[in-house]
Design a protein around this motif. Structure first.
Motif, PDB file in Angstrom:
ATOM      1  N   SER A  47       0.594  -1.171   0.083  1.00 39.64           N
ATOM      2  CA  SER A  47       0.255  -0.142   0.105  1.00 39.64           C
ATOM      3  C   SER A  47       0.978   1.381   0.103  1.00 39.64           C
ATOM      4  O   SER A  47       0.479   2.340  -0.688  1.00 39.64           O
ATOM      5  CB  SER A  47      -1.258  -0.106   1.284  1.00 39.64           C
ATOM      6  N   ALA A  49       3.997   1.544  -1.366  1.00 37.84           N
ATOM      7  CA  ALA A  49       4.092   1.805  -3.022  1.00 37.84           C
ATOM      8  C   ALA A  49       3.323   2.422  -3.678  1.00 37.84           C
ATOM      9  O   ALA A  49       3.922   2.975  -4.343  1.00 37.84           O
ATOM     10  CB  ALA A  49       4.908   0.088  -3.402  1.00 37.84           C
ATOM     11  N   GLU A  50       1.987   1.731  -3.658  1.00 36.49           N
ATOM     12  CA  GLU A  50       0.456   2.849  -4.269  1.00 36.49           C
ATOM     13  C   GLU A  50       0.595   3.737  -4.461  1.00 36.49           C
ATOM     14  O   GLU A  50       0.766   4.003  -4.879  1.00 36.49           O
ATOM     15  CB  GLU A  50       0.006   1.015  -3.749  1.00 36.49           C
ATOM     16  N   VAL A  52       2.637   5.991  -3.061  1.00 38.39           N
ATOM     17  CA  VAL A  52       3.975   6.467  -3.515  1.00 38.39           C
ATOM     18  C   VAL A  52       3.882   6.884  -4.512  1.00 38.39           C
ATOM     19  O   VAL A  52       4.424   8.261  -5.242  1.00 38.39           O
ATOM     20  CB  VAL A  52       5.452   6.199  -2.345  1.00 38.39           C
ATOM     21  N   GLN A  53       3.446   6.095  -5.549  1.00 32.96           N
ATOM     22  CA  GLN A  53       3.320   6.159  -6.780  1.00 32.96           C
ATOM     23  C   GLN A  53       2.108   6.316  -7.842  1.00 32.96           C
ATOM     24  O   GLN A  53       2.631   7.903  -8.138  1.00 32.96           O
ATOM     25  CB  GLN A  53       3.323   4.882  -7.070  1.00 32.96           C
ATOM     26  N   ASN A  54       1.264   6.186  -7.184  1.00 31.64           N
ATOM     27  CA  ASN A  54       0.205   6.116  -8.046  1.00 31.64           C
ATOM     28  C   ASN A  54      -0.517   7.747  -6.514  1.00 31.64           C
ATOM     29  O   ASN A  54      -2.093   8.036  -7.848  1.00 31.64           O
ATOM     30  CB  ASN A  54      -1.266   5.091  -7.838  1.00 31.64           C
ATOM     31  N   TYR A  56      -3.830   9.417  -3.837  1.00 28.65           N
ATOM     32  CA  TYR A  56      -4.661   8.755  -3.747  1.00 28.65           C
ATOM     33  C   TYR A  56      -5.571   9.341  -4.281  1.00 28.65           C
ATOM     34  O   TYR A  56      -5.291  11.368  -4.290  1.00 28.65           O
ATOM     35  CB  TYR A  56      -4.412   8.690  -2.553  1.00 28.65           C
ATOM     36  N   PRO A  60      -0.921  13.149  -5.927  1.00 29.69           N
ATOM     37  CA  PRO A  60      -0.052  12.729  -4.881  1.00 29.69           C
ATOM     38  C   PRO A  60      -0.190  12.292  -3.254  1.00 29.69           C
ATOM     39  O   PRO A  60      -0.409  13.287  -2.899  1.00 29.69           O
ATOM     40  CB  PRO A  60       0.906  13.380  -5.761  1.00 29.69           C
ATOM     41  N   TRP A  62       2.543  13.170  -1.625  1.00 26.90           N
ATOM     42  CA  TRP A  62       2.925  13.861  -0.483  1.00 26.90           C
ATOM     43  C   TRP A  62       2.613  15.079  -0.556  1.00 26.90           C
ATOM     44  O   TRP A  62       2.292  15.669   0.537  1.00 26.90           O
ATOM     45  CB  TRP A  62       4.566  14.425  -1.362  1.00 26.90           C
ATOM     46  N   TYR A 226      -4.691   1.417   3.421  1.00 23.73           N
ATOM     47  CA  TYR A 226      -4.872   2.540   3.192  1.00 23.73           C
ATOM     48  C   TYR A 226      -4.842   3.562   4.270  1.00 23.73           C
ATOM     49  O   TYR A 226      -4.276   4.356   4.474  1.00 23.73           O
ATOM     50  CB  TYR A 226      -5.542   3.295   2.231  1.00 23.73           C
TER      51      TYR A 226
END
Ligand code: ADP
Ligand code: MG
Lengths: 259, 256
Positions: A47, A49-50, A52-54, A56, A60, A62, A226
């Motif tokens: 979660s 990794a997801e 950080v990558q995609n 929410y 992003p 961050w 999440y």
């Protein structure tokens, strides 16, 4: 190492956390944890990794963190900038104290969350209502701590300073302020923690971005891993902020020593 | 330093309202005395006889209801660096180290930097803290803090040194050391001192004159001229006949 040394208790804390983490990792490895109730380590890592990558909900990860921190820090910084001078005034003037303290004393015990609907009503669901709520809560704590710091400066220290030939202005800036610094920094630490806790709570109610929003939204859609990632992130950032202020306190107030 | 009378206390009276109302408390009543330049004068008397009240008025922290206090003929109206106050509980700046504590007064008053640092080092050495310049007050013992407080007022070269039971909170050994230090400093810098204590031996040992006070109302009931020649060495003085006689006399005065 002696059993009563501070280092000993620190080790106990590390071990205690280590055991809890270890139990969780073992349970994860054994596959006995339900990912949608109490997620195992591998699900949580996935979660993270997801997220950080995609990101929410189209933003992003961050940015979710940044939104929460931006709100908390702006409310907190404004509260310090306004609260310290007001606290000094309260602490040094009986008259000013008598005028404003009844209001501050009345407001302080009200749980900030109870004010959220009213703040949304007045300031809308945008940034202003959240920053205003955080400002108010931090401000109330900054003023008490600062005022009590100013009041606790020993009367004889002020007299000694006058005997050294200091003017009232010099006494204020070179004696009263440094002598109150400890109380002001403690107030800042409490306010910082409160601000951070409060921003998340405020976001639970009305926000399109932020860690509080993420938790609320993920719960609604039953994405429990999440939710946990959000909660752990909040906890870690809270710890980091507190640690940062503790560090500043130790650096600036090393002279407090053991006394 | 000019000669002659430094401090003059003329018919000073002071009353305080009592917490429960009724007759005001007569803390001081018709107190008069004077201190010549470089004289050391002590006030002894029971607790509550107005010693601190009087010292606070000389310091300019309080003002009399009756009478007046004059420093070099000028009426005392406010605190100033011409009267150096040494409190029983050292009032130091905990965020400043030894040298900065000593330099603080002159620095705030705008004295030239190089003069301050030379003077600060000089007086820190004079009180025996030379090896502790970079220490903070919390790193010093009670006696060392009191030494620091003394250095901090000496650097201002005050007209009068005001000491309110400065060694009262120290243990016996440290107290003797501080009395010895005070006599050394007195021999070297010849300060004018108003000293408060409830320790009769201490008063006689360090003073030229001792005013014995009684309480309610606070008055001077007798003045004792010590007359023991200086330099005084504690072990010799404390066993000498004149010292014993003065001690007995003072004890009798305080007995009733
Ligand atoms: N600010 C004040 N308000 C009321 N009473 C006071 C105050 N200062 C001193 N007193 C009273 O005046 C008397 C003399 O006090 P003080 O000068 O402190 O005595 P000493 O130093 O000789 O022990 C005491 O009875 C004390 O309670
Ligand atoms: Mg006293």
């Amino acid at each position: 190492m002696r059993t009563d040394s501070p280092g000993h208790y620190w080790l106990v804390s590390v071990a205690s956390v280590g055991v809890a983490l270890g139990a969780w990792l073992v349970a994860s490895w054994l596959g006995v944890l339900d990912p949608n109730r109490f997620p195992p380590a591998q699900t949580l890592a996935g979660s993270v990794a997801e997220l950080v990558q995609n990101g929410y909900s189209g933003k992003p990860f961050w940015m979710q963190i940044g939104a929460s921190m931006g709100r908390a820090l702006s409310g907190f910084v404004i509260a310090v900038l306004v609260g310290v001078p007001v606290g000094i005034l309260i602490g040094s003037s009986r008259l000013f104290d008598a005028i404003v303290s009844p209001f501050l004393t009345f407001l302080r015990p009200i749980p900030p969350i109870a004010l959220v609907p009213l703040f949304v009503f007045y300031f809308g669901i945008g940034e202003l209502s959240k920053v205003a709520l955080i400002f108010l809560t931090s401000f109330l704590y900054m003023t008490v701590n600062t005022a009590s710091g100013v009041r606790s400066v020993p009367e004889d220290l002020l007299l000694a300073s006058r005997s050294l030939g200091l003017t009232d202005r010099q006494i204020f800036f070179h004696v009263t302020i440094p002598a109150s610094a400890a109380a002001i920094l403690t107030g800042m630490r409490v306010s910082m923690t409160l601000s951070w806790a409060l921003v998340v709570a405020a976001e639970l109610i009305a926000a399109q971005v932020g860690l509080g929003f993420l938790i609320m939204d993920a719960t609604t859609f039953f994405r429990i891993p999440y939710v946990y990632v959000g909660i752990i992130t909040i906890g870690l950032i809270g710890l980091a902020l507190e640690g940062l202020l503790l560090l500043v306190e130790r650096r600036l107030l090393h002279w407090r020593g053991k006394q | 330093m000019s000669g002659g009378v430094a401090l003059e206390v003329r018919g000073v009276g002071r009353s305080f309202a009592r917490a429960g109302g009724g007759e005001p408390l007569r803390a001081l009543d018709g107190v008069s005395f004077s201190i010549a330049t470089s004289e050391i004068v002590s006030l002894v008397g029971p607790s509550g006889c107005g010693k601190s009240t009087l010292l606070r008025m000389v310091a300019g922290f309080d003002s009399p209801d009756e009478g007046e206090l004059l420093l070099d003929g000028r009426r005392i109206a406010a605190p100033g660096q011409d009267r150096g106050v040494v409190f029983q509980q050292p009032q130091l700046y905990p965020w400043l180290n030894v040298i900065d504590n000593v330099s603080f007064g002159p620095r705030m008053r705008g004295v030239a930097r190089d003069r301050i640092s030379a003077n600060a080092e000089h007086y820190i050495r004079a009180v025996g803290l030379a090896r502790f310049e970079r220490h903070y007050p919390y790193q010093l013992s009670g006696g060392m803090r009191q030494r620091l407080q003394i250095a901090r007022v000496l650097i201002n070269e005050p007209r009068v040194l005001l000491m309110d039971e400065p060694f009262g909170a120290l243990d016996y050994q440290t107290r003797l050391g501080m009395q010895r230090l005070l006599l050394e400093l007195a021999a070297e810098y010849r300060p004018t001192v108003l000293f408060i204590t409830h320790d009769i031996e201490e008063a006689i040992f360090i003073s030229d004159r001792v005013h014995v006070m009684s309480a309610h109302p606070g008055r001077i009931i007798e003045t004792i001229d010590v007359g023991i020649p200086r330099p005084r060495v504690y072990d010799e003085v404390s066993a000498s006949a004149p010292f014993m006689a003065l001690k007995l006399k003072t004890l009798k005065l305080l007995a009733h």
